[in-house]
Design an enzyme around this catalytic site. Sequence first.
Site, PDB file in Angstrom:
ATOM      1  N   ASP A 167       0.878  -1.160   0.000  1.00  0.00           N
ATOM      2  CA  ASP A 167       0.000   0.000   0.000  1.00  0.00           C
ATOM      3  C   ASP A 167       0.922   1.219   0.000  1.00  0.00           C
ATOM      4  O   ASP A 167       2.144   1.082  -0.171  1.00  0.00           O
ATOM      5  CB  ASP A 167      -0.989  -0.022   1.172  1.00  0.00           C
ATOM      6  CG  ASP A 167      -0.348   0.175   2.537  1.00  0.00           C
ATOM      7  OD1 ASP A 167       0.900   0.318   2.617  1.00  0.00           O
ATOM      8  OD2 ASP A 167      -1.081   0.189   3.538  1.00  0.00           O
ATOM      9  N   CYS A 208       2.913  -3.276   4.009  1.00  0.00           N
ATOM     10  CA  CYS A 208       2.144  -2.101   4.432  1.00  0.00           C
ATOM     11  C   CYS A 208       2.880  -1.505   5.628  1.00  0.00           C
ATOM     12  O   CYS A 208       4.046  -1.814   5.859  1.00  0.00           O
ATOM     13  CB  CYS A 208       0.691  -2.451   4.748  1.00  0.00           C
ATOM     14  SG  CYS A 208       0.412  -3.598   6.108  1.00  0.00           S
ATOM     15  N   THR A 212       2.540  -1.994   8.919  1.00  0.00           N
ATOM     16  CA  THR A 212       2.894  -2.990   9.936  1.00  0.00           C
ATOM     17  C   THR A 212       2.952  -4.414   9.401  1.00  0.00           C
ATOM     18  O   THR A 212       3.473  -5.297  10.066  1.00  0.00           O
ATOM     19  CB  THR A 212       1.872  -2.984  11.087  1.00  0.00           C
ATOM     20  OG1 THR A 212       0.592  -3.356  10.554  1.00  0.00           O
ATOM     21  CG2 THR A 212       1.801  -1.628  11.769  1.00  0.00           C
ATOM     22  N   HIS A 267       7.446 -24.825   8.700  1.00  0.00           N
ATOM     23  CA  HIS A 267       6.363 -25.511   9.409  1.00  0.00           C
ATOM     24  C   HIS A 267       4.979 -25.177   8.877  1.00  0.00           C
ATOM     25  O   HIS A 267       4.055 -25.965   9.039  1.00  0.00           O
ATOM     26  CB  HIS A 267       6.415 -25.184  10.901  1.00  0.00           C
ATOM     27  CG  HIS A 267       7.561 -25.823  11.602  1.00  0.00           C
ATOM     28  ND1 HIS A 267       7.728 -25.722  12.959  1.00  0.00           N
ATOM     29  CD2 HIS A 267       8.599 -26.578  11.151  1.00  0.00           C
ATOM     30  CE1 HIS A 267       8.821 -26.387  13.316  1.00  0.00           C
ATOM     31  NE2 HIS A 267       9.369 -26.902  12.232  1.00  0.00           N
ATOM     32  N   HIS A 309       3.728 -31.650   9.553  1.00  0.00           N
ATOM     33  CA  HIS A 309       3.191 -30.311   9.329  1.00  0.00           C
ATOM     34  C   HIS A 309       2.129 -30.284   8.231  1.00  0.00           C
ATOM     35  O   HIS A 309       1.260 -29.421   8.237  1.00  0.00           O
ATOM     36  CB  HIS A 309       4.322 -29.339   9.003  1.00  0.00           C
ATOM     37  CG  HIS A 309       5.384 -29.301  10.044  1.00  0.00           C
ATOM     38  ND1 HIS A 309       5.164 -28.818  11.313  1.00  0.00           N
ATOM     39  CD2 HIS A 309       6.658 -29.739  10.018  1.00  0.00           C
ATOM     40  CE1 HIS A 309       6.271 -28.940  12.016  1.00  0.00           C
ATOM     41  NE2 HIS A 309       7.198 -29.492  11.261  1.00  0.00           N
TER      42      HIS A 309
END
Length: 154
Positions: free
Chosen positions: A10, A67, A69, A100, A135
């Site tokens: 963004d 972005c 965060t 994983h 996994h």
Amino acid sequence: MPSRIFIGSDHAGVALKAALVPFLTTAGHTVTDLGPQDTTSVDYPDYAKAVCHKVLATPGSLGILICGTGLGMSMAANRMPGIRAAVCVNEFLARMARMHNNANVLCLGERVVGQGLAASIVEVFLATAFEGGRHQRRIDGIETCRFSLDDANS
């Protein structure tokens, strides 16, 4: 091992994206930048959707979303079946996300990681293979994990 990478951001992630694209291409990866190219305000779900559609349509490819965060991008990306997006703020999380959880989209926060750390995180993410084995059952469970309000009452 070079990869096919789709990258988007963004407005808050444009500078980090602009730094990562040449870093990735120099390392031999095929990179498609899905925008934006400037800091004009945009809505991150639009770019998450564009990158995730390309990842799902291109076997063996990976996505990178950026972005402020990384959180908004991961929330939007993880709404799409088949996408396993992980916010990583260090190399350990990047390794575990791939090893994983078979993450196919890396989410970064420009306000959280600097360019140097972001490059290290990306390197580890791209170099780490999914372990499979025990996994895989969990990954299969993610794909069938759907909830309704009825589930909350039981």
